[in-house]
Design a protein around this motif. Sequence first.
Motif, PDB file in Angstrom:
ATOM      1  N   ALA A  25       0.803  -1.219   0.000  1.00  0.00           N
ATOM      2  CA  ALA A  25       0.000   0.000   0.000  1.00  0.00           C
ATOM      3  C   ALA A  25       0.836   1.270   0.000  1.00  0.00           C
ATOM      4  CB  ALA A  25      -0.941  -0.016   1.203  1.00  0.00           C
ATOM      5  N   VAL A  26       1.829   1.340   0.892  1.00  0.00           N
ATOM      6  CA  VAL A  26       2.618   2.561   1.021  1.00  0.00           C
ATOM      7  C   VAL A  26       3.368   2.873  -0.261  1.00  0.00           C
ATOM      8  CG1 VAL A  26       4.527   3.658   2.243  1.00  0.00           C
ATOM      9  CG2 VAL A  26       2.841   2.323   3.517  1.00  0.00           C
ATOM     10  N   ASP A  27       4.026   1.860  -0.843  1.00  0.00           N
ATOM     11  CA  ASP A  27       4.827   2.097  -2.057  1.00  0.00           C
ATOM     12  C   ASP A  27       3.953   2.375  -3.277  1.00  0.00           C
ATOM     13  OD1 ASP A  27       7.320   1.874  -0.864  1.00  0.00           O
ATOM     14  OD2 ASP A  27       7.283  -0.301  -0.976  1.00  0.00           O
ATOM     15  N   VAL A  28       2.758   1.789  -3.306  1.00  0.00           N
ATOM     16  CA  VAL A  28       1.853   2.097  -4.419  1.00  0.00           C
ATOM     17  C   VAL A  28       1.473   3.567  -4.385  1.00  0.00           C
ATOM     18  CG1 VAL A  28      -0.506   1.769  -5.289  1.00  0.00           C
ATOM     19  CG2 VAL A  28       0.900  -0.214  -4.730  1.00  0.00           C
ATOM     20  N   LEU A  29       1.121   4.059  -3.207  1.00  0.00           N
ATOM     21  CA  LEU A  29       0.663   5.441  -3.093  1.00  0.00           C
ATOM     22  C   LEU A  29       1.799   6.452  -3.193  1.00  0.00           C
ATOM     23  CD1 LEU A  29      -2.035   5.036  -0.303  1.00  0.00           C
ATOM     24  CD2 LEU A  29      -2.395   5.428  -2.744  1.00  0.00           C
ATOM     25  N   LYS A  30       2.987   6.061  -2.790  1.00  0.00           N
ATOM     26  CA  LYS A  30       4.108   6.997  -2.827  1.00  0.00           C
ATOM     27  C   LYS A  30       4.846   7.001  -4.160  1.00  0.00           C
ATOM     28  CE  LYS A  30       6.616   7.605   0.868  1.00  0.00           C
ATOM     29  NZ  LYS A  30       7.488   7.373   2.029  1.00  0.00           N
ATOM     30  N   ASP A  62      -0.793   9.672   6.718  1.00  0.00           N
ATOM     31  CA  ASP A  62      -1.710  10.183   5.701  1.00  0.00           C
ATOM     32  C   ASP A  62      -1.811   9.207   4.536  1.00  0.00           C
ATOM     33  OD1 ASP A  62      -2.228  12.436   7.163  1.00  0.00           O
ATOM     34  OD2 ASP A  62      -0.732  13.675   6.146  1.00  0.00           O
ATOM     35  N   VAL A  63      -0.690   8.562   4.211  1.00  0.00           N
ATOM     36  CA  VAL A  63      -0.691   7.588   3.125  1.00  0.00           C
ATOM     37  C   VAL A  63      -1.567   6.401   3.482  1.00  0.00           C
ATOM     38  CG1 VAL A  63       0.745   5.945   1.844  1.00  0.00           C
ATOM     39  CG2 VAL A  63       1.571   8.267   2.233  1.00  0.00           C
ATOM     40  N   ILE A  64      -1.447   5.909   4.714  1.00  0.00           N
ATOM     41  CA  ILE A  64      -2.249   4.770   5.145  1.00  0.00           C
ATOM     42  C   ILE A  64      -3.731   5.148   5.172  1.00  0.00           C
ATOM     43  CG2 ILE A  64      -2.607   3.081   6.969  1.00  0.00           C
ATOM     44  CD1 ILE A  64       0.269   3.564   7.858  1.00  0.00           C
ATOM     45  N   THR A  65      -4.022   6.357   5.616  1.00  0.00           N
ATOM     46  CA  THR A  65      -5.401   6.834   5.627  1.00  0.00           C
ATOM     47  C   THR A  65      -5.969   6.871   4.222  1.00  0.00           C
ATOM     48  OG1 THR A  65      -4.986   8.175   7.597  1.00  0.00           O
ATOM     49  CG2 THR A  65      -6.916   8.736   6.284  1.00  0.00           C
ATOM     50  N   THR A  66      -5.161   7.307   3.254  1.00  0.00           N
ATOM     51  CA  THR A  66      -5.596   7.332   1.861  1.00  0.00           C
ATOM     52  C   THR A  66      -5.904   5.928   1.359  1.00  0.00           C
ATOM     53  OG1 THR A  66      -4.262   9.311   1.400  1.00  0.00           O
ATOM     54  CG2 THR A  66      -4.928   7.976  -0.494  1.00  0.00           C
ATOM     55  N   ALA A  67      -5.056   4.969   1.727  1.00  0.00           N
ATOM     56  CA  ALA A  67      -5.283   3.582   1.318  1.00  0.00           C
ATOM     57  C   ALA A  67      -6.608   3.067   1.873  1.00  0.00           C
ATOM     58  CB  ALA A  67      -4.129   2.705   1.792  1.00  0.00           C
ATOM     59  N   ILE A  68      -6.891   3.366   3.131  1.00  0.00           N
ATOM     60  CA  ILE A  68      -8.152   2.944   3.738  1.00  0.00           C
ATOM     61  C   ILE A  68      -9.328   3.598   3.029  1.00  0.00           C
ATOM     62  CG2 ILE A  68      -9.529   2.990   5.857  1.00  0.00           C
ATOM     63  CD1 ILE A  68      -6.859   2.944   7.411  1.00  0.00           C
ATOM     64  N   SER A  69      -9.197   4.879   2.697  1.00  0.00           N
ATOM     65  CA  SER A  69     -10.271   5.595   2.014  1.00  0.00           C
ATOM     66  C   SER A  69     -10.541   5.008   0.633  1.00  0.00           C
ATOM     67  CB  SER A  69      -9.922   7.081   1.892  1.00  0.00           C
ATOM     68  OG  SER A  69      -9.802   7.681   3.161  1.00  0.00           O
ATOM     69  N   ARG A  70      -9.487   4.607  -0.071  1.00  0.00           N
ATOM     70  CA  ARG A  70      -9.654   4.064  -1.423  1.00  0.00           C
ATOM     71  C   ARG A  70     -10.349   2.704  -1.426  1.00  0.00           C
ATOM     72  NH1 ARG A  70      -4.603   5.670  -5.428  1.00  0.00           N
ATOM     73  NH2 ARG A  70      -4.696   7.920  -5.035  1.00  0.00           N
ATOM     74  N   SER A  71     -10.404   2.058  -0.277  1.00  0.00           N
ATOM     75  CA  SER A  71     -11.122   0.781  -0.221  1.00  0.00           C
ATOM     76  C   SER A  71     -12.631   0.981  -0.356  1.00  0.00           C
ATOM     77  CB  SER A  71     -10.819   0.057   1.087  1.00  0.00           C
ATOM     78  OG  SER A  71     -11.453   0.700   2.188  1.00  0.00           O
ATOM     79  N   CYS A  72     -13.091   2.211  -0.116  1.00  0.00           N
ATOM     80  CA  CYS A  72     -14.520   2.548  -0.254  1.00  0.00           C
ATOM     81  C   CYS A  72     -15.416   1.584   0.528  1.00  0.00           C
ATOM     82  CB  CYS A  72     -14.922   2.567  -1.727  1.00  0.00           C
ATOM     83  SG  CYS A  72     -14.063   3.821  -2.710  1.00  0.00           S
ATOM     84  N   PRO A  83       0.008   1.742  15.667  1.00  0.00           N
ATOM     85  CA  PRO A  83      -1.225   2.452  15.313  1.00  0.00           C
ATOM     86  C   PRO A  83      -1.433   3.685  16.173  1.00  0.00           C
ATOM     87  CG  PRO A  83      -1.725   0.556  16.661  1.00  0.00           C
ATOM     88  CD  PRO A  83      -0.258   0.458  16.348  1.00  0.00           C
ATOM     89  N   ILE A  84      -2.102   4.656  15.607  1.00  0.00           N
ATOM     90  CA  ILE A  84      -2.435   5.868  16.355  1.00  0.00           C
ATOM     91  C   ILE A  84      -3.950   6.038  16.351  1.00  0.00           C
ATOM     92  CG2 ILE A  84      -0.234   6.995  15.876  1.00  0.00           C
ATOM     93  CD1 ILE A  84      -1.650   8.645  13.730  1.00  0.00           C
ATOM     94  N   GLU A  85      -4.424   6.886  17.223  1.00  0.00           N
ATOM     95  CA  GLU A  85      -5.862   7.042  17.422  1.00  0.00           C
ATOM     96  C   GLU A  85      -6.597   7.418  16.140  1.00  0.00           C
ATOM     97  OE1 GLU A  85      -8.466  10.336  19.668  1.00  0.00           O
ATOM     98  OE2 GLU A  85      -7.136   9.206  20.991  1.00  0.00           O
ATOM     99  N   SER A  86      -6.046   8.339  15.372  1.00  0.00           N
ATOM    100  CA  SER A  86      -6.728   8.786  14.157  1.00  0.00           C
ATOM    101  C   SER A  86      -6.881   7.654  13.148  1.00  0.00           C
ATOM    102  CB  SER A  86      -5.970   9.960  13.517  1.00  0.00           C
ATOM    103  OG  SER A  86      -4.643   9.589  13.169  1.00  0.00           O
ATOM    104  N   LEU A  87      -5.881   6.765  13.056  1.00  0.00           N
ATOM    105  CA  LEU A  87      -5.970   5.628  12.145  1.00  0.00           C
ATOM    106  C   LEU A  87      -7.040   4.643  12.605  1.00  0.00           C
ATOM    107  CD1 LEU A  87      -2.342   4.610  11.075  1.00  0.00           C
ATOM    108  CD2 LEU A  87      -4.198   5.423   9.628  1.00  0.00           C
ATOM    109  N   LEU A  88      -7.072   4.386  13.898  1.00  0.00           N
ATOM    110  CA  LEU A  88      -8.074   3.469  14.445  1.00  0.00           C
ATOM    111  C   LEU A  88      -9.469   4.007  14.192  1.00  0.00           C
ATOM    112  CD1 LEU A  88      -8.093   0.798  16.027  1.00  0.00           C
ATOM    113  CD2 LEU A  88      -8.309   2.143  18.119  1.00  0.00           C
TER     114      LEU A  88
END
Length: 296
Positions: A25-30, A62-72, A83-88
């Motif tokens: 995920a990280v390398d795809v988005l970056k 932010d990259v991980i958040t984008t990956a989660i968002s793209r899962s729709c 993990p951090i609170e915002s990701l959870l």
Amino acid sequence: MAAVFPNWVDLPKEVTTKILRKVGAVDVLKSAQFVCTHWYSISLDPLLWRTIHVTHKSNNFDVITTAISRSCGQLEDITIVYPIESLLHHIANSGSNLRHLRLQCCSRSLSISNHELKECAKKLPLLEGLDLSNAGLSKDCVETIGQSCPLLKDLKFIKKRKYIIKGFIECDDDAFAIAKTMQNLRHLTLLGNWITNAGLLSILNGCPHLESLDLRGCLNLNLQDTSLKKACAAAQIKQLRPPHEYLAESSDDEFDISDSFTINSFLLDAIVQAHDLDLRNSFDLMESDPSDFFFE
């Protein structure tokens, strides 16, 4: 004669998607998504993001958040280190179809609280597998997870490393909460837990479908107890890993992957048999560096 190279754009979409999944995920988005418009269009496909594994420390949340968002909303399997609170919070709001959640090295995530874990669990009714590494859960939190995730079949709960040999405190809160709310469990891992024979008996009685049980580092247990032997036999556990089984230094999937951790069988046997506090605190028994162990 000039060499002829294949045109990556001509690959079937399914093949390219498999390649990008391997990239991660990280390398795809970056980087990978910027290779060409074809790859970028594939990177927008929610099916690519049903599984997200970030198994190394990443400060680019932010990259991980984008990956989660793209899962729709189609996210089914996610692994996050530190993990951090915002990701959870983002996982909870985007992962109603989530089946497997792994949160590793939670002890380094100071903002992850029992409250946040409870609120997250309430939004994951389809969860089947939960892996919490170096987490400190309250009894109430464990009960909420069990009540909110009735399909939970695989629970891996690893105590904070420094508590594994901390004074042999006895506590069955986790065990009683599991037995009370997780009747459908098939696989249970409780590394370094303070569970006693009473707690284990409650799990065996409350979780009748258990197939595997990993109790390494649970030093309060005495599996030679007659009643416990009978209960284990009646439960027909197919795979049982006892408290004193060797924990290899390479068990990065079982302990904080940022630290080395070694317990050899000699050390465990010596500590269990020790009645003298000086002997328990004797660093002469350790093969590894004394800094790997905490006596508090």
